[in-house]
Design a protein around this motif. Structure first.
Motif, PDB file in Angstrom:
ATOM      1  N   GLY A   1      34.375 -27.289 -44.155  1.00  0.00           N
ATOM      2  CA  GLY A   1      34.409 -28.493 -44.462  1.00  0.00           C
ATOM      3  C   GLY A   1      35.370 -29.522 -43.564  1.00  0.00           C
ATOM      4  O   GLY A   1      36.106 -30.450 -43.872  1.00  0.00           O
ATOM      5  N   TYR A   2      35.282 -28.946 -42.363  1.00  0.00           N
ATOM      6  CA  TYR A   2      36.019 -29.778 -41.234  1.00  0.00           C
ATOM      7  C   TYR A   2      35.393 -29.381 -39.903  1.00  0.00           C
ATOM      8  O   TYR A   2      34.576 -28.705 -39.989  1.00  0.00           O
ATOM      9  CB  TYR A   2      37.543 -29.250 -40.906  1.00  0.00           C
ATOM     10  N   THR A   3      35.497 -30.235 -38.938  1.00  0.00           N
ATOM     11  CA  THR A   3      34.929 -30.175 -37.808  1.00  0.00           C
ATOM     12  C   THR A   3      35.543 -29.017 -36.872  1.00  0.00           C
ATOM     13  O   THR A   3      36.944 -28.996 -36.594  1.00  0.00           O
ATOM     14  CB  THR A   3      34.883 -31.395 -36.708  1.00  0.00           C
ATOM     15  N   PRO A   4      35.064 -27.835 -36.532  1.00  0.00           N
ATOM     16  CA  PRO A   4      35.536 -26.681 -36.272  1.00  0.00           C
ATOM     17  C   PRO A   4      35.780 -26.979 -34.592  1.00  0.00           C
ATOM     18  O   PRO A   4      34.973 -27.648 -33.892  1.00  0.00           O
ATOM     19  CB  PRO A   4      34.792 -25.589 -36.343  1.00  0.00           C
ATOM     20  N   ASP A   5      36.678 -26.003 -34.001  1.00  0.00           N
ATOM     21  CA  ASP A   5      36.724 -26.156 -32.428  1.00  0.00           C
ATOM     22  C   ASP A   5      35.690 -25.356 -32.005  1.00  0.00           C
ATOM     23  O   ASP A   5      34.841 -25.799 -30.866  1.00  0.00           O
ATOM     24  CB  ASP A   5      38.052 -25.106 -32.033  1.00  0.00           C
ATOM     25  N   SER A   6      34.883 -24.259 -32.327  1.00  0.00           N
ATOM     26  CA  SER A   6      34.076 -23.570 -32.011  1.00  0.00           C
ATOM     27  C   SER A   6      32.894 -23.296 -33.421  1.00  0.00           C
ATOM     28  O   SER A   6      33.562 -23.023 -34.315  1.00  0.00           O
ATOM     29  CB  SER A   6      34.054 -22.143 -31.168  1.00  0.00           C
ATOM     30  N   VAL A   7      31.771 -22.916 -33.216  1.00  0.00           N
ATOM     31  CA  VAL A   7      30.946 -22.440 -34.311  1.00  0.00           C
ATOM     32  C   VAL A   7      30.306 -21.095 -33.855  1.00  0.00           C
ATOM     33  O   VAL A   7      30.115 -20.674 -33.015  1.00  0.00           O
ATOM     34  CB  VAL A   7      29.804 -23.688 -34.600  1.00  0.00           C
ATOM     35  N   THR A   8      29.998 -20.704 -35.391  1.00  0.00           N
ATOM     36  CA  THR A   8      29.156 -19.262 -35.273  1.00  0.00           C
ATOM     37  C   THR A   8      27.853 -19.640 -35.741  1.00  0.00           C
ATOM     38  O   THR A   8      27.658 -20.226 -37.053  1.00  0.00           O
ATOM     39  CB  THR A   8      29.763 -18.280 -36.208  1.00  0.00           C
ATOM     40  N   GLU A   9      26.861 -19.718 -34.886  1.00  0.00           N
ATOM     41  CA  GLU A   9      25.679 -20.359 -35.445  1.00  0.00           C
ATOM     42  C   GLU A   9      24.838 -19.244 -36.307  1.00  0.00           C
ATOM     43  O   GLU A   9      24.869 -18.208 -36.426  1.00  0.00           O
ATOM     44  CB  GLU A   9      24.807 -20.796 -34.440  1.00  0.00           C
TER      45      GLU A   9
END
Length: 149
Positions: free
Chosen positions: A30-38
């Motif tokens: 629910g926020y813009t993450p530093d990095s993502v797990t796609e």
């Protein structure tokens, strides 16, 4: 409306999608993450229209969300993205998020809002996030709710 709670509830709803066999489970924040797990869905920018009715009765949020899919195989990644962006089906983000509207006459997002609607998909393209390239798109979600809370 409490924006952080609304964003978190949208991410919770997004996590309920069922992706095609062989695809990792969708992660969502629910926020813009530093990095993502796609593949990853997150709520991004929020625009607020205050006082849609008198006396702080209703505010309206326009939330721009993004879904990012890895590009190990660009064709397969785009097939997963297409499933997520479809208007219906087990992988449809629209169907999963709008299921959180509740039954007719009930509040949306477990009582956090009056109603919501996934309005549009746009920006189907390559995105760079934390220095990594993903194929992805943006979804626009409109949420209306009590402006006094």
């Amino acid at each position: 409306m409490q924006i952080a709670a609304v964003r978190a509830a949208i991410a919770d709803a997004a996590r309920t999608v069922t992706l095609p066999a062989g695809t990792r489970k969708l992660t969502a924040t629910g926020y813009t993450p530093d990095s993502v797990t796609e593949p990853h869905f997150f709520t991004g920018e929020v625009a607020v229209d205050f006082d849609r009715t008198m006396g702080r009765g209703v505010d309206e949020l326009e939330i721009t969300c993004r879904v990012l899919v890895g590009r190990g195989d660009d064709r397969a990644a785009q097939a997963v993205l297409d499933a997520l962006l479809s208007g219906a089906g087990p992988a449809s983000l629209k169907a999963a998020i709008e299921a959180a509207r509740g039954a007719p006459g009930e509040p949306a997002l477990g009582g956090l809002a009056h109603d919501l609607r996934v309005e549009r998909v746009q920006g189907y393209r390559w995105y760079e996030h934390a220095g990594v390239q993903y194929v992805g798109a943006e979804l626009t979600i409109r949420v209306i709710g009590d402006g006094r809370t």
